[in-house]
Design a protein around this motif. Structure first.
Motif, PDB file in Angstrom:
ATOM      1  N   TYR A 101       0.752  -1.181   0.117  1.00 54.01           N
ATOM      2  CA  TYR A 101       0.120   0.118   0.152  1.00 54.01           C
ATOM      3  C   TYR A 101       0.932   1.317   0.185  1.00 54.01           C
ATOM      4  CZ  TYR A 101      -3.509   3.311   1.727  1.00 54.01           C
ATOM      5  OH  TYR A 101      -4.124   4.530   1.523  1.00 54.01           O
ATOM      6  N   LEU A 104       1.802   2.817  -3.292  1.00 56.01           N
ATOM      7  CA  LEU A 104       0.984   3.414  -4.025  1.00 56.01           C
ATOM      8  C   LEU A 104       0.723   4.754  -3.816  1.00 56.01           C
ATOM      9  CD1 LEU A 104      -2.128   0.595  -3.898  1.00 56.01           C
ATOM     10  CD2 LEU A 104      -0.540   1.264  -5.860  1.00 56.01           C
ATOM     11  N   ILE A 105       0.762   5.332  -2.711  1.00 57.51           N
ATOM     12  CA  ILE A 105       0.446   6.581  -2.449  1.00 57.51           C
ATOM     13  C   ILE A 105       1.595   7.322  -1.386  1.00 57.51           C
ATOM     14  CG2 ILE A 105      -2.005   6.623  -2.613  1.00 57.51           C
ATOM     15  CD1 ILE A 105      -2.330   6.349   0.265  1.00 57.51           C
ATOM     16  N   ALA A 134      -3.859   7.980 -13.426  1.00 57.63           N
ATOM     17  CA  ALA A 134      -4.597   7.201 -12.207  1.00 57.63           C
ATOM     18  C   ALA A 134      -5.434   8.105 -11.315  1.00 57.63           C
ATOM     19  CB  ALA A 134      -3.752   6.619 -11.238  1.00 57.63           C
ATOM     20  N   ILE A 136      -7.398   8.001  -7.319  1.00 55.83           N
ATOM     21  CA  ILE A 136      -7.533   7.269  -6.017  1.00 55.83           C
ATOM     22  C   ILE A 136      -8.662   8.039  -5.104  1.00 55.83           C
ATOM     23  CG2 ILE A 136      -6.462   6.398  -4.033  1.00 55.83           C
ATOM     24  CD1 ILE A 136      -3.856   6.893  -5.521  1.00 55.83           C
ATOM     25  N   TYR A 150      -8.661   2.526  -6.296  1.00 55.09           N
ATOM     26  CA  TYR A 150      -7.376   3.059  -7.213  1.00 55.09           C
ATOM     27  C   TYR A 150      -7.986   2.618  -8.631  1.00 55.09           C
ATOM     28  CZ  TYR A 150      -2.716   3.957  -8.183  1.00 55.09           C
ATOM     29  OH  TYR A 150      -1.700   4.659  -8.887  1.00 55.09           O
ATOM     30  N   TYR A 152      -6.954   3.127 -12.787  1.00 57.99           N
ATOM     31  CA  TYR A 152      -5.576   3.855 -13.639  1.00 57.99           C
ATOM     32  C   TYR A 152      -5.961   3.051 -15.100  1.00 57.99           C
ATOM     33  CZ  TYR A 152      -2.838  -0.393 -13.473  1.00 57.99           C
ATOM     34  OH  TYR A 152      -2.393  -1.735 -13.398  1.00 57.99           O
TER      35      TYR A 152
END
Length: 236
Positions: A101, A104-105, A134, A136, A150, A152
């Motif tokens: 995780y 991802l961010i 993408a 989110i 999420y 994309y």
């Protein structure tokens, strides 16, 4: 005789064609820039709307298997890739690959999500090993970030569209240039013809033929030049 490459008609022809080509190249570059940017911006908006619609089905609490299955079903029917992360530190069961995780961010994006804001991304994503666009969307319950949606699209798909656009554009440009060259050549011949008539008449006057007259075909500068030549020949 004037060398063809040094003639006025060739200089005019070259100037006009160069201006047309430069205009076409500028228009092409501008269209590519705006097409890409406008398309990417619209894509981001669509992805945010798409994820928001999915997120609207979240009713709070722990993310259920039913909700995950809905997202997985939507992912199977959609062009973009969509998945749900059910916990800030782990993946949902719907993903077909392992991912962390945290990759991802960023912390800044995490804070935006905690504030209930959507995150838009564009660029290379290391975990996917590709350039993506993408969006989110946070899944929040009582100020807790229970998960994210999420979604994309790989940038490669945008590149394909740009290549198709470029191919069609170049075909249209080629046709336009052929038509432009054809009509420019005909127009220049018509424009230069009176000047050549005046040149021929001037040679005849120099040889003693003072009765020569040039046909006045227009009322512009060339027409006035022809009339002035006729007046000169008559006065002689």
């Amino acid at each position: 005789m004037i060398n063809k490459w040094r003639s006025l008609s060739f200089k005019l022809w070259l100037t006009i064609i160069t201006a047309i080509i430069l205009s076409v190249l500028f228009a092409y570059s501008l269209s590519q820039y705006y097409y890409k940017n406008l398309y990417v911006e619209k894509l981001k908006t669509d992805l945010v709307n798409e994820a928001s619609l999915l997120g609207a089905d979240y009713t709070g609490g722990e993310i259920s298997e039913d909700f995950k299955q809905k997202v997985e079903w939507f992912n199977s029917k959609n062009d973009s890739e969509v998945f749900v992360v059910s916990n800030p530190r782990e993946l949902s069961a719907c993903l077909p690959f392992e991912i962390n995780y945290d990759t991802l961010i960023s912390e800044e994006e995490r804070q935006m999500l905690l504030d209930g804001k959507a995150v838009e991304k564009e660029g290379y994503e290391k975990r996917f090993e590709k350039n993506i666009v993408a969006a989110i969307i946070p899944l929040i319950d009582e100020d807790r970030l229970e998960g994210i949606i999420y979604t994309y699209i790989p940038v490669d798909s945008i590149t394909v569209l740009l290549k198709e656009f470029a191919a069609k554009w170049m075909a249209a440009v080629l046709l336009f240039l052929i038509v432009a060259i054809f009509f420019t050549t005909k127009w220049l011949k018509k424009l230069i013809s009176p000047i050549k008539d005046i040149e021929t008449a001037a040679h005849r006057v120099s040889e003693g033929n003072y009765d020569i007259q040039v046909q006045v075909r227009s009322h512009d500068e060339i027409g006035k030049l022809a009339k002035a030549f006729n007046d000169m020949a008559n006065s002689i």
